[in-house]
Design a protein around this motif. Structure first.
Motif, mmCIF file in Angstrom:
data_model
loop_
_atom_site.group_PDB
_atom_site.id
_atom_site.type_symbol
_atom_site.label_atom_id
_atom_site.label_comp_id
_atom_site.label_asym_id
_atom_site.label_seq_id
_atom_site.Cartn_x
_atom_site.Cartn_y
_atom_site.Cartn_z
ATOM 1 N N THR A 257 0.691 -1.037 0.274
ATOM 2 C CA THR A 257 0.158 0.344 0.023
ATOM 3 C C THR A 257 0.731 0.747 -0.238
ATOM 4 O OG1 THR A 257 -0.118 0.425 2.674
ATOM 5 C CG2 THR A 257 -1.872 -1.018 0.787
ATOM 6 N N TYR A 258 1.865 1.484 0.210
ATOM 7 C CA TYR A 258 3.328 1.904 -0.007
ATOM 8 C C TYR A 258 3.229 3.206 -1.677
ATOM 9 C CZ TYR A 258 4.429 2.477 5.201
ATOM 10 O OH TYR A 258 4.994 2.664 6.130
ATOM 11 N N VAL A 259 2.722 2.094 -2.650
ATOM 12 C CA VAL A 259 2.639 2.913 -3.759
ATOM 13 C C VAL A 259 1.153 3.758 -3.609
ATOM 14 C CG1 VAL A 259 1.846 2.432 -5.739
ATOM 15 C CG2 VAL A 259 3.066 0.540 -4.764
ATOM 16 N N VAL A 260 0.305 4.359 -3.167
ATOM 17 C CA VAL A 260 -0.368 4.972 -2.697
ATOM 18 C C VAL A 260 0.011 6.210 -2.501
ATOM 19 C CG1 VAL A 260 -2.709 5.680 -1.773
ATOM 20 C CG2 VAL A 260 -2.533 3.134 -2.208
ATOM 21 N N PRO A 261 0.572 6.830 -2.054
ATOM 22 C CA PRO A 261 1.753 8.305 -2.150
ATOM 23 C C PRO A 261 1.441 8.334 -3.029
ATOM 24 C CG PRO A 261 2.354 6.655 -0.156
ATOM 25 C CD PRO A 261 1.644 6.127 -1.147
ATOM 26 N N ALA A 262 2.555 7.457 -4.050
ATOM 27 C CA ALA A 262 2.772 7.976 -5.073
ATOM 28 C C ALA A 262 1.906 7.796 -6.482
ATOM 29 C CB ALA A 262 4.040 7.037 -5.824
ATOM 30 N N LEU A 263 0.678 6.730 -6.056
ATOM 31 C CA LEU A 263 0.121 7.428 -7.015
ATOM 32 C C LEU A 263 -0.649 8.761 -6.723
ATOM 33 C CD1 LEU A 263 -0.991 3.719 -7.623
ATOM 34 C CD2 LEU A 263 -0.160 4.830 -9.007
ATOM 35 N N VAL A 264 -1.306 9.112 -5.517
ATOM 36 C CA VAL A 264 -1.818 10.472 -4.906
ATOM 37 C C VAL A 264 -0.844 11.699 -5.769
ATOM 38 C CG1 VAL A 264 -2.126 11.644 -3.318
ATOM 39 C CG2 VAL A 264 -2.514 9.463 -3.170
ATOM 40 N N VAL A 265 -0.190 11.794 -5.905
ATOM 41 C CA VAL A 265 0.844 12.279 -6.240
ATOM 42 C C VAL A 265 0.435 12.451 -7.786
ATOM 43 C CG1 VAL A 265 3.521 13.438 -7.085
ATOM 44 C CG2 VAL A 265 2.587 12.398 -4.641
ATOM 45 N N LEU A 266 0.381 10.940 -8.970
ATOM 46 C CA LEU A 266 1.003 11.500 -10.423
ATOM 47 C C LEU A 266 -0.732 11.451 -10.525
ATOM 48 C CD1 LEU A 266 1.396 10.866 -13.180
ATOM 49 C CD2 LEU A 266 1.390 7.377 -12.220
ATOM 50 N N MET A 267 -2.221 11.793 -9.735
ATOM 51 C CA MET A 267 -3.005 11.271 -10.037
ATOM 52 C C MET A 267 -3.657 13.097 -10.079
ATOM 53 S SD MET A 267 -5.627 8.531 -8.803
ATOM 54 C CE MET A 267 -4.585 7.001 -9.237
ATOM 55 N N SER A 268 -2.513 13.177 -8.664
ATOM 56 C CA SER A 268 -3.017 15.116 -8.187
ATOM 57 C C SER A 268 -2.598 16.103 -9.367
ATOM 58 C CB SER A 268 -2.221 15.377 -6.834
ATOM 59 O OG SER A 268 -3.132 14.640 -6.153
ATOM 60 N N TRP A 269 -1.343 15.452 -9.722
ATOM 61 C CA TRP A 269 -0.883 16.050 -11.127
ATOM 62 C C TRP A 269 -1.603 16.419 -12.356
ATOM 63 C CZ3 TRP A 269 5.155 14.780 -12.754
ATOM 64 C CH2 TRP A 269 5.384 15.356 -14.135
ATOM 65 N N LEU A 270 -1.880 14.879 -12.576
ATOM 66 C CA LEU A 270 -2.899 14.509 -14.300
ATOM 67 C C LEU A 270 -4.141 15.339 -14.072
ATOM 68 C CD1 LEU A 270 -1.842 11.013 -15.070
ATOM 69 C CD2 LEU A 270 -0.796 13.510 -16.021
ATOM 70 N N ILE A 271 -4.890 15.467 -12.385
ATOM 71 C CA ILE A 271 -6.358 15.567 -12.556
ATOM 72 C C ILE A 271 -6.510 16.922 -12.034
ATOM 73 C CG2 ILE A 271 -8.598 15.090 -11.724
ATOM 74 C CD1 ILE A 271 -7.720 12.032 -11.480
ATOM 75 N N LEU A 272 -5.739 17.398 -11.404
ATOM 76 C CA LEU A 272 -5.763 19.052 -10.306
ATOM 77 C C LEU A 272 -5.223 19.480 -10.746
ATOM 78 C CD1 LEU A 272 -6.832 16.845 -6.551
ATOM 79 C CD2 LEU A 272 -8.171 17.128 -8.018
ATOM 80 N N ASP A 273 -4.504 19.086 -11.762
ATOM 81 C CA ASP A 273 -3.227 19.965 -12.323
ATOM 82 C C ASP A 273 -2.113 20.471 -10.935
ATOM 83 O OD1 ASP A 273 -1.597 21.131 -14.527
ATOM 84 O OD2 ASP A 273 -3.004 22.761 -14.139
ATOM 85 N N GLU A 274 -2.264 19.207 -10.498
ATOM 86 C CA GLU A 274 -1.027 20.399 -9.221
ATOM 87 C C GLU A 274 0.095 19.633 -9.650
ATOM 88 O OE1 GLU A 274 -2.855 18.546 -5.614
ATOM 89 O OE2 GLU A 274 -4.654 19.738 -5.410
ATOM 90 N N VAL A 275 1.310 20.337 -10.121
ATOM 91 C CA VAL A 275 2.489 20.109 -10.091
ATOM 92 C C VAL A 275 3.007 20.382 -8.793
ATOM 93 C CG1 VAL A 275 4.932 21.076 -11.805
ATOM 94 C CG2 VAL A 275 2.113 21.725 -12.303
ATOM 95 N N PRO A 276 4.250 18.516 -8.606
ATOM 96 C CA PRO A 276 5.113 18.024 -7.308
ATOM 97 C C PRO A 276 5.679 18.833 -7.249
ATOM 98 C CG PRO A 276 4.829 16.490 -9.583
ATOM 99 C CD PRO A 276 3.919 17.899 -9.876
ATOM 100 N N GLY A 277 6.683 19.250 -6.222
ATOM 101 C CA GLY A 277 7.497 19.562 -6.510
ATOM 102 C C GLY A 277 8.758 18.501 -6.232
#
Length: 319
Positions: A254-274
């Protein structure tokens, strides 16, 4: 290589695919909770999500003509239903209203570590060095992601306590569910666990009715989505995989989840990760890869064999 190893390898691949579905859908839940949580109170959101999940799972259970699970499965179903499906969802929703998403992610990600410790204590599972090392790397990555997502304000003591309680109930629920899967099918264990959680959340019925009357359609649809996919489907695929490997390794996945949240936020919410977010996500994925890897040793006959601490493939559950 004997023919008997092929079914085991096939079962491992199916289990890996199943847990992959679970972590992707659980990652997507964070995006949906942002919308639904703005219009629904924590208890109402949990109840609405569980009712939707119960309805879908119940229909599938009837279609497949799977009846009640054996009596031996009920203790695990009851405990996991109360702790994981019920209490966990309420306190997590509440906690995320008190602290920022980064703090919540850091605290809740104690859960996989607790799963490994509890499964070693109560299920007799071993803690292979690679599992421990991988979880350490992944947790470091989760902390990095959490720090990068944290807001400027301080986290409330209540919020941190709620997120910690969510981590404990999640871990205890997973460990309680594991023995139930020796007796009942993944669908049975998930449906009745979801039903137990829904019944436990019935005191929030008034809040759900009141919130639904004022909530925008998008929030309600997100609540239904949470029930159908991250709950009904993801919890069933999780149970399917959990029946075929150890609880400790499942928790580490389940530690994959934080990485996927970063990717989804980038793609769906247009939140560019630092850069810190990207490094943390990469560490999460690296740690999961390490925790699920198996050192290969050469036996005396020249064949390559897996070590004793590799992931086990257990018999399919009854029903």
């Amino acid at each position: 290589m004997t023919n008997s190893s092929h079914p085991a390898r096939s079962s491992q691949r199916l289990a890996l695919g199943a847990v992959g579905i679970s972590v992707v859908l659980w990652a997507s839940a964070f995006v949906s909770i942002r919308s639904a949580g703005a219009a629904y109170s924590p208890g109402a959101l949990a109840l609405g999500r569980l009712l939707a999940g119960t309805a879908v799972l119940g229909a599938v259970l009837v279609f497949r003509r799977e009846g009640l699970p054996p009596r031996a499965a009920w203790p695990g179903i009851a405990v996991s239903g109360l702790l994981w499906f019920g209490l966990y969802m309420v306190v997590l929703n509440w906690g995320e209203q008190q602290v920022d998403a980064g703090t919540a992610a850091m605290v809740v990600n104690i859960g996989p570590i607790l799963i490994a410790l509890l499964s070693a204590r109560f299920l007799g599972e071993r803690l292979p060095p690679r599992l421990v090392a991988g979880m350490g790397v992944s947790f470091t990555g989760a902390v990095a992601v959490g720090l990068s997502m944290s807001g400027d304000g301080g986290a409330s003591v209540l919020g941190v306590a709620l997120c910690l309680l969510a981590a404990v109930t999640y871990a205890a629920g997973v460990v309680a569910q594991k023995p139930a899967l020796h007796h009942g099918s993944a669908l049975q264990v998930t449906f009745f666990g979801c039903l137990v959680g829904a019944v436990a959340c019935l005191p929030f019925t008034g809040q759900l009715v009141s919130d639904a009357a004022d909530a925008p359609l998008k929030a309600t649809l997100n609540m239904v989505y949470l029930g159908v996919f991250p709950t009904a489907l993801a919890f069933t695929t999780w149970a399917y995989a959990l029946a075929r490997t150890t609880a400790g390794r499942m928790g580490a996945t389940t530690y994959v989840v934080p990485a996927l949240v970063v990717l989804m936020s980038w793609l769906i919410l247009d939140e560019v990760p630092g850069w810190l977010t990207l490094v943390g996500g990469a560490l999460c994925l690296t740690g999961v890869a390490v925790s699920r890897s198996r050192p290969r040793t050469t036996s005396g006959s020249g064949c390559v064999s897996a070590p004793a601490d590799g992931p086990t493939v257990e018999p399919e559950s009854v029903g």
